[in-house]
Design a protein around this motif. Structure first.
Motif, PDB file in Angstrom:
ATOM      1  N   THR A  46       0.829  -1.207   0.000  1.00  0.00           N
ATOM      2  CA  THR A  46       0.000   0.000   0.000  1.00  0.00           C
ATOM      3  C   THR A  46       0.861   1.253   0.000  1.00  0.00           C
ATOM      4  O   THR A  46       0.587   2.213  -0.726  1.00  0.00           O
ATOM      5  CB  THR A  46      -0.944   0.001   1.225  1.00  0.00           C
ATOM      6  N   TYR A  47       1.914   1.256   0.813  1.00  0.00           N
ATOM      7  CA  TYR A  47       2.806   2.408   0.889  1.00  0.00           C
ATOM      8  C   TYR A  47       3.423   2.702  -0.491  1.00  0.00           C
ATOM      9  O   TYR A  47       3.397   3.845  -0.959  1.00  0.00           O
ATOM     10  CB  TYR A  47       3.907   2.150   1.917  1.00  0.00           C
ATOM     11  N   ALA A  48       3.943   1.671  -1.134  1.00  0.00           N
ATOM     12  CA  ALA A  48       4.568   1.853  -2.443  1.00  0.00           C
ATOM     13  C   ALA A  48       3.551   2.334  -3.471  1.00  0.00           C
ATOM     14  O   ALA A  48       3.839   3.242  -4.272  1.00  0.00           O
ATOM     15  CB  ALA A  48       5.223   0.552  -2.907  1.00  0.00           C
ATOM     16  N   GLY A  49       2.360   1.739  -3.452  1.00  0.00           N
ATOM     17  CA  GLY A  49       1.328   2.140  -4.409  1.00  0.00           C
ATOM     18  C   GLY A  49       0.880   3.578  -4.205  1.00  0.00           C
ATOM     19  O   GLY A  49       0.733   4.336  -5.176  1.00  0.00           O
ATOM     20  N   CYS A  50       0.652   3.964  -2.957  1.00  0.00           N
ATOM     21  CA  CYS A  50       0.240   5.339  -2.668  1.00  0.00           C
ATOM     22  C   CYS A  50       1.327   6.334  -3.058  1.00  0.00           C
ATOM     23  O   CYS A  50       1.045   7.380  -3.647  1.00  0.00           O
ATOM     24  CB  CYS A  50      -0.084   5.504  -1.187  1.00  0.00           C
ATOM     25  N   LYS A  51       2.562   5.989  -2.724  1.00  0.00           N
ATOM     26  CA  LYS A  51       3.679   6.878  -3.052  1.00  0.00           C
ATOM     27  C   LYS A  51       3.804   7.066  -4.571  1.00  0.00           C
ATOM     28  O   LYS A  51       3.983   8.184  -5.060  1.00  0.00           O
ATOM     29  CB  LYS A  51       4.971   6.301  -2.479  1.00  0.00           C
ATOM     30  N   ASP A  52       3.674   5.968  -5.309  1.00  0.00           N
ATOM     31  CA  ASP A  52       3.758   6.051  -6.773  1.00  0.00           C
ATOM     32  C   ASP A  52       2.631   6.915  -7.336  1.00  0.00           C
ATOM     33  O   ASP A  52       2.858   7.745  -8.224  1.00  0.00           O
ATOM     34  CB  ASP A  52       3.699   4.654  -7.398  1.00  0.00           C
ATOM     35  N   GLN A  53       1.408   6.705  -6.828  1.00  0.00           N
ATOM     36  CA  GLN A  53       0.268   7.479  -7.321  1.00  0.00           C
ATOM     37  C   GLN A  53       0.425   8.965  -6.994  1.00  0.00           C
ATOM     38  O   GLN A  53       0.151   9.819  -7.837  1.00  0.00           O
ATOM     39  CB  GLN A  53      -1.042   6.952  -6.708  1.00  0.00           C
ATOM     40  N   MET A  54       0.870   9.252  -5.784  1.00  0.00           N
ATOM     41  CA  MET A  54       1.032  10.663  -5.404  1.00  0.00           C
ATOM     42  C   MET A  54       2.196  11.320  -6.138  1.00  0.00           C
ATOM     43  O   MET A  54       2.121  12.502  -6.475  1.00  0.00           O
ATOM     44  CB  MET A  54       1.215  10.783  -3.892  1.00  0.00           C
ATOM     45  N   ASN A  55       3.253  10.570  -6.367  1.00  0.00           N
ATOM     46  CA  ASN A  55       4.374  11.114  -7.138  1.00  0.00           C
ATOM     47  C   ASN A  55       3.957  11.424  -8.567  1.00  0.00           C
ATOM     48  O   ASN A  55       4.467  12.359  -9.185  1.00  0.00           O
ATOM     49  CB  ASN A  55       5.571  10.160  -7.126  1.00  0.00           C
ATOM     50  N   ALA A  56       3.033  10.648  -9.097  1.00  0.00           N
ATOM     51  CA  ALA A  56       2.577  10.859 -10.474  1.00  0.00           C
ATOM     52  C   ALA A  56       1.795  12.158 -10.611  1.00  0.00           C
ATOM     53  O   ALA A  56       1.823  12.777 -11.673  1.00  0.00           O
ATOM     54  CB  ALA A  56       1.720   9.680 -10.928  1.00  0.00           C
ATOM     55  N   VAL A  57       1.121  12.585  -9.551  1.00  0.00           N
ATOM     56  CA  VAL A  57       0.323  13.814  -9.629  1.00  0.00           C
ATOM     57  C   VAL A  57       0.948  14.976  -8.877  1.00  0.00           C
ATOM     58  O   VAL A  57       0.386  16.058  -8.851  1.00  0.00           O
ATOM     59  CB  VAL A  57      -1.114  13.586  -9.100  1.00  0.00           C
ATOM     60  N   GLN A  58       2.122  14.780  -8.281  1.00  0.00           N
ATOM     61  CA  GLN A  58       2.707  15.826  -7.436  1.00  0.00           C
ATOM     62  C   GLN A  58       2.995  17.112  -8.188  1.00  0.00           C
ATOM     63  O   GLN A  58       2.902  18.202  -7.627  1.00  0.00           O
ATOM     64  CB  GLN A  58       3.965  15.315  -6.743  1.00  0.00           C
ATOM     65  N   ASN A  59       3.350  17.026  -9.438  1.00  0.00           N
ATOM     66  CA  ASN A  59       3.719  18.239 -10.170  1.00  0.00           C
ATOM     67  C   ASN A  59       2.522  19.166 -10.392  1.00  0.00           C
ATOM     68  O   ASN A  59       2.686  20.367 -10.490  1.00  0.00           O
ATOM     69  CB  ASN A  59       4.361  17.882 -11.508  1.00  0.00           C
ATOM     70  N   THR A  60       1.335  18.608 -10.475  1.00  0.00           N
ATOM     71  CA  THR A  60       0.176  19.460 -10.707  1.00  0.00           C
ATOM     72  C   THR A  60      -0.552  19.817  -9.419  1.00  0.00           C
ATOM     73  O   THR A  60      -1.109  20.897  -9.303  1.00  0.00           O
ATOM     74  CB  THR A  60      -0.817  18.761 -11.661  1.00  0.00           C
ATOM     75  N   ALA A  61      -0.551  18.940  -8.445  1.00  0.00           N
ATOM     76  CA  ALA A  61      -1.337  19.162  -7.234  1.00  0.00           C
ATOM     77  C   ALA A  61      -0.617  19.995  -6.177  1.00  0.00           C
ATOM     78  O   ALA A  61      -1.252  20.664  -5.384  1.00  0.00           O
ATOM     79  CB  ALA A  61      -1.758  17.824  -6.639  1.00  0.00           C
ATOM     80  N   PHE A  62       0.705  19.942  -6.145  1.00  0.00           N
ATOM     81  CA  PHE A  62       1.446  20.584  -5.064  1.00  0.00           C
ATOM     82  C   PHE A  62       2.442  21.625  -5.582  1.00  0.00           C
ATOM     83  O   PHE A  62       3.535  21.771  -5.048  1.00  0.00           O
ATOM     84  CB  PHE A  62       2.227  19.536  -4.259  1.00  0.00           C
ATOM     85  N   ASP A  63       2.082  22.370  -6.604  1.00  0.00           N
ATOM     86  CA  ASP A  63       3.024  23.317  -7.218  1.00  0.00           C
ATOM     87  C   ASP A  63       3.554  24.370  -6.247  1.00  0.00           C
ATOM     88  O   ASP A  63       4.698  24.782  -6.343  1.00  0.00           O
ATOM     89  CB  ASP A  63       2.368  24.031  -8.403  1.00  0.00           C
ATOM     90  N   SER A  64       2.733  24.797  -5.306  1.00  0.00           N
ATOM     91  CA  SER A  64       3.140  25.892  -4.423  1.00  0.00           C
ATOM     92  C   SER A  64       4.025  25.430  -3.259  1.00  0.00           C
ATOM     93  O   SER A  64       4.539  26.246  -2.515  1.00  0.00           O
ATOM     94  CB  SER A  64       1.905  26.596  -3.870  1.00  0.00           C
ATOM     95  N   ILE A  65       4.204  24.127  -3.088  1.00  0.00           N
ATOM     96  CA  ILE A  65       4.988  23.587  -1.976  1.00  0.00           C
ATOM     97  C   ILE A  65       6.377  23.207  -2.487  1.00  0.00           C
ATOM     98  O   ILE A  65       6.507  22.579  -3.533  1.00  0.00           O
ATOM     99  CB  ILE A  65       4.290  22.352  -1.373  1.00  0.00           C
ATOM    100  N   PRO A  66       7.438  23.562  -1.741  1.00  0.00           N
ATOM    101  CA  PRO A  66       8.801  23.174  -2.158  1.00  0.00           C
ATOM    102  C   PRO A  66       8.936  21.656  -2.290  1.00  0.00           C
ATOM    103  O   PRO A  66       8.203  20.890  -1.651  1.00  0.00           O
ATOM    104  CB  PRO A  66       9.684  23.703  -1.023  1.00  0.00           C
ATOM    105  N   ALA A  67       9.897  21.222  -3.099  1.00  0.00           N
ATOM    106  CA  ALA A  67      10.067  19.788  -3.404  1.00  0.00           C
ATOM    107  C   ALA A  67      10.245  18.936  -2.149  1.00  0.00           C
ATOM    108  O   ALA A  67       9.645  17.864  -2.034  1.00  0.00           O
ATOM    109  CB  ALA A  67      11.253  19.588  -4.343  1.00  0.00           C
ATOM    110  N   LEU A  68      11.029  19.395  -1.197  1.00  0.00           N
ATOM    111  CA  LEU A  68      11.247  18.630   0.031  1.00  0.00           C
ATOM    112  C   LEU A  68       9.952  18.497   0.827  1.00  0.00           C
ATOM    113  O   LEU A  68       9.643  17.430   1.360  1.00  0.00           O
ATOM    114  CB  LEU A  68      12.338  19.288   0.881  1.00  0.00           C
ATOM    115  N   GLY A  69       9.187  19.560   0.877  1.00  0.00           N
ATOM    116  CA  GLY A  69       7.888  19.529   1.559  1.00  0.00           C
ATOM    117  C   GLY A  69       6.915  18.581   0.874  1.00  0.00           C
ATOM    118  O   GLY A  69       6.168  17.849   1.533  1.00  0.00           O
ATOM    119  N   ARG A  70       6.923  18.595  -0.464  1.00  0.00           N
ATOM    120  CA  ARG A  70       6.054  17.674  -1.218  1.00  0.00           C
ATOM    121  C   ARG A  70       6.389  16.227  -0.893  1.00  0.00           C
ATOM    122  O   ARG A  70       5.499  15.409  -0.667  1.00  0.00           O
ATOM    123  CB  ARG A  70       6.212  17.908  -2.727  1.00  0.00           C
ATOM    124  N   GLN A  71       7.686  15.911  -0.881  1.00  0.00           N
ATOM    125  CA  GLN A  71       8.091  14.529  -0.586  1.00  0.00           C
ATOM    126  C   GLN A  71       7.687  14.136   0.830  1.00  0.00           C
ATOM    127  O   GLN A  71       7.267  13.011   1.077  1.00  0.00           O
ATOM    128  CB  GLN A  71       9.592  14.344  -0.799  1.00  0.00           C
TER     129      GLN A  71
END
Length: 118
Positions: A20-45
């Motif tokens: 579940t952890y790996a799947g969630c991380k992969d899914q969130m990483n796939a959308v991170q560029n559009t959903a979390f634009d205002s947050i710095p990269a370290l904060g997004r991770q």
């Protein structure tokens, strides 16, 4: 008595947690560029890792809490059972718990388990 029963719950819970952890991380990483634009990269991770860990803990706990409840009951009972085989003991404890508390009895201690796994 403790090692075998601990494997009874730890292996399925760990497998579900990591998948579940790996799947969630992969899914969130796939959308991170559009959903979390205002947050710095370290904060997004950080957000992705914490969210994935909580999701994994919740999924693993919900799916394996009945096994953990049975394991704990068997460990507390010790050798007091009149049933001969281990699988029959598991079935006996399941029937006992559901008769006394219903299916919700199988989820006693869920919140501490989610917290521990998260």
């Amino acid at each position: 008595r403790g090692f075998g029963l601990s494997l009874f719950t730890s292996l399925p819970a760990g497998s579900i947690w990591w998948a579940t952890y790996a799947g969630c991380k992969d899914q969130m990483n796939a959308v991170q560029n559009t959903a979390f634009d205002s947050i710095p990269a370290l904060g997004r991770q950080g957000i992705i890792q914490v969210s994935s860990a909580f999701s994994a803990a919740l999924a693993a706990s919900l799916l394996t809490q009945p096994l953990d409840t049975i394991k704990t009951r068997l460990q507390v009972k010790g050798g007091a059972s009149k049933v001969s085989s281990k699988s029959a003991m598991v079935v006996s404890v399941f029937k006992e718990l559901t008769a006394s508390s219903g299916l919700s009895g199988m989820y006693q201690g869920l919140l501490p388990r989610v917290t521990h796994m998260g």
